[in-house]
Design a protein around this motif. Sequence first.
Motif, PDB file in Angstrom:
ATOM      1  N   GLN A  20      22.413  31.590  20.563  1.00  0.00           N
ATOM      2  CA  GLN A  20      23.311  30.910  19.620  1.00  0.00           C
ATOM      3  C   GLN A  20      22.624  30.723  18.273  1.00  0.00           C
ATOM      4  O   GLN A  20      21.397  30.617  18.198  1.00  0.00           O
ATOM      5  CB  GLN A  20      23.680  29.529  20.156  1.00  0.00           C
ATOM      6  CG  GLN A  20      24.570  29.532  21.374  1.00  0.00           C
ATOM      7  CD  GLN A  20      24.726  28.113  21.909  1.00  0.00           C
ATOM      8  OE1 GLN A  20      24.165  27.771  22.924  1.00  0.00           O
ATOM      9  NE2 GLN A  20      25.489  27.302  21.191  1.00  0.00           N
ATOM     10  N   LYS A  21      23.404  30.656  17.227  1.00  0.00           N
ATOM     11  CA  LYS A  21      22.855  30.436  15.886  1.00  0.00           C
ATOM     12  C   LYS A  21      22.841  28.940  15.540  1.00  0.00           C
ATOM     13  O   LYS A  21      21.976  28.482  14.808  1.00  0.00           O
ATOM     14  CB  LYS A  21      23.696  31.179  14.835  1.00  0.00           C
ATOM     15  CG  LYS A  21      23.554  32.698  14.917  1.00  0.00           C
ATOM     16  CD  LYS A  21      22.430  33.182  14.005  1.00  0.00           C
ATOM     17  CE  LYS A  21      22.292  34.710  14.036  1.00  0.00           C
ATOM     18  NZ  LYS A  21      21.689  35.194  15.293  1.00  0.00           N
ATOM     19  N   THR A  22      23.836  28.246  16.054  1.00  0.00           N
ATOM     20  CA  THR A  22      23.917  26.808  15.784  1.00  0.00           C
ATOM     21  C   THR A  22      24.350  26.096  17.054  1.00  0.00           C
ATOM     22  O   THR A  22      24.873  26.701  17.985  1.00  0.00           O
ATOM     23  CB  THR A  22      24.970  26.477  14.693  1.00  0.00           C
ATOM     24  OG1 THR A  22      26.249  26.919  15.146  1.00  0.00           O
ATOM     25  CG2 THR A  22      24.638  27.100  13.364  1.00  0.00           C
ATOM     26  N   ILE A  31      23.233  21.591  14.225  1.00  0.00           N
ATOM     27  CA  ILE A  31      21.838  22.001  14.057  1.00  0.00           C
ATOM     28  C   ILE A  31      21.761  23.527  13.991  1.00  0.00           C
ATOM     29  O   ILE A  31      22.299  24.215  14.849  1.00  0.00           O
ATOM     30  CB  ILE A  31      20.978  21.522  15.248  1.00  0.00           C
ATOM     31  CG1 ILE A  31      21.191  20.031  15.523  1.00  0.00           C
ATOM     32  CG2 ILE A  31      19.503  21.801  14.995  1.00  0.00           C
ATOM     33  CD1 ILE A  31      20.710  19.599  16.901  1.00  0.00           C
ATOM     34  N   ARG A  32      21.094  24.021  12.982  1.00  0.00           N
ATOM     35  CA  ARG A  32      20.859  25.458  12.879  1.00  0.00           C
ATOM     36  C   ARG A  32      19.652  25.785  13.764  1.00  0.00           C
ATOM     37  O   ARG A  32      18.600  25.143  13.651  1.00  0.00           O
ATOM     38  CB  ARG A  32      20.568  25.840  11.423  1.00  0.00           C
ATOM     39  CG  ARG A  32      20.824  27.302  11.105  1.00  0.00           C
ATOM     40  CD  ARG A  32      20.805  27.521   9.595  1.00  0.00           C
ATOM     41  NE  ARG A  32      19.551  27.043   8.997  1.00  0.00           N
ATOM     42  CZ  ARG A  32      18.430  27.781   8.959  1.00  0.00           C
ATOM     43  NH1 ARG A  32      18.388  28.985   9.453  1.00  0.00           N
ATOM     44  NH2 ARG A  32      17.342  27.274   8.407  1.00  0.00           N
ATOM     45  N   ILE A  33      19.806  26.734  14.652  1.00  0.00           N
ATOM     46  CA  ILE A  33      18.722  27.056  15.576  1.00  0.00           C
ATOM     47  C   ILE A  33      17.762  28.059  14.929  1.00  0.00           C
ATOM     48  O   ILE A  33      18.018  29.248  14.891  1.00  0.00           O
ATOM     49  CB  ILE A  33      19.269  27.606  16.915  1.00  0.00           C
ATOM     50  CG1 ILE A  33      20.227  26.581  17.551  1.00  0.00           C
ATOM     51  CG2 ILE A  33      18.123  27.911  17.870  1.00  0.00           C
ATOM     52  CD1 ILE A  33      21.004  27.128  18.735  1.00  0.00           C
TER      53      ILE A  33
END
Length: 132
Positions: A20-22, A31-33
């Motif tokens: 996942q990106k977020t 949250i941005r991963i």
Amino acid sequence: MYGVIVCPRCKRAKGVDLKQKTTTCACGFEIRIAPSRVRARADTARELASLVGQVSAELAGGLAAYRKAAAPARRRRSRDVHLRIVGVASKPHDRAGRLRAAAVELTRELEVFSLGDWTRVLWNRRTGSTER
Ligand SMILES: [Zn+2]
């Protein structure tokens, strides 16, 4: 691959799928991963659950230690500790006995004591009469 990230807003640990990106935290923050944010990695979802617990405990431990160090109440208490130790440590008649008593009491009260605690106790003992 799974990972544990910490929410920048509420500082809670959260388990995520690293594909996942977020992710959205329980507090509502998105949250941005980013790889730099991943505190721990796991291959399976099952491992991830215990890792989240571990990171949470670390965060709670760090926070507790920080609060303990920053709390004025703690400082007051530790001053009482010093004074009590000064009392205990002034009982033995020889210098070595007094030092040993101070060290034993400091260890018992504070578990880990610093050079600051040590010098405070020794200084207090020598200057106790003028302070009273
Ligand atoms: Zn959050």
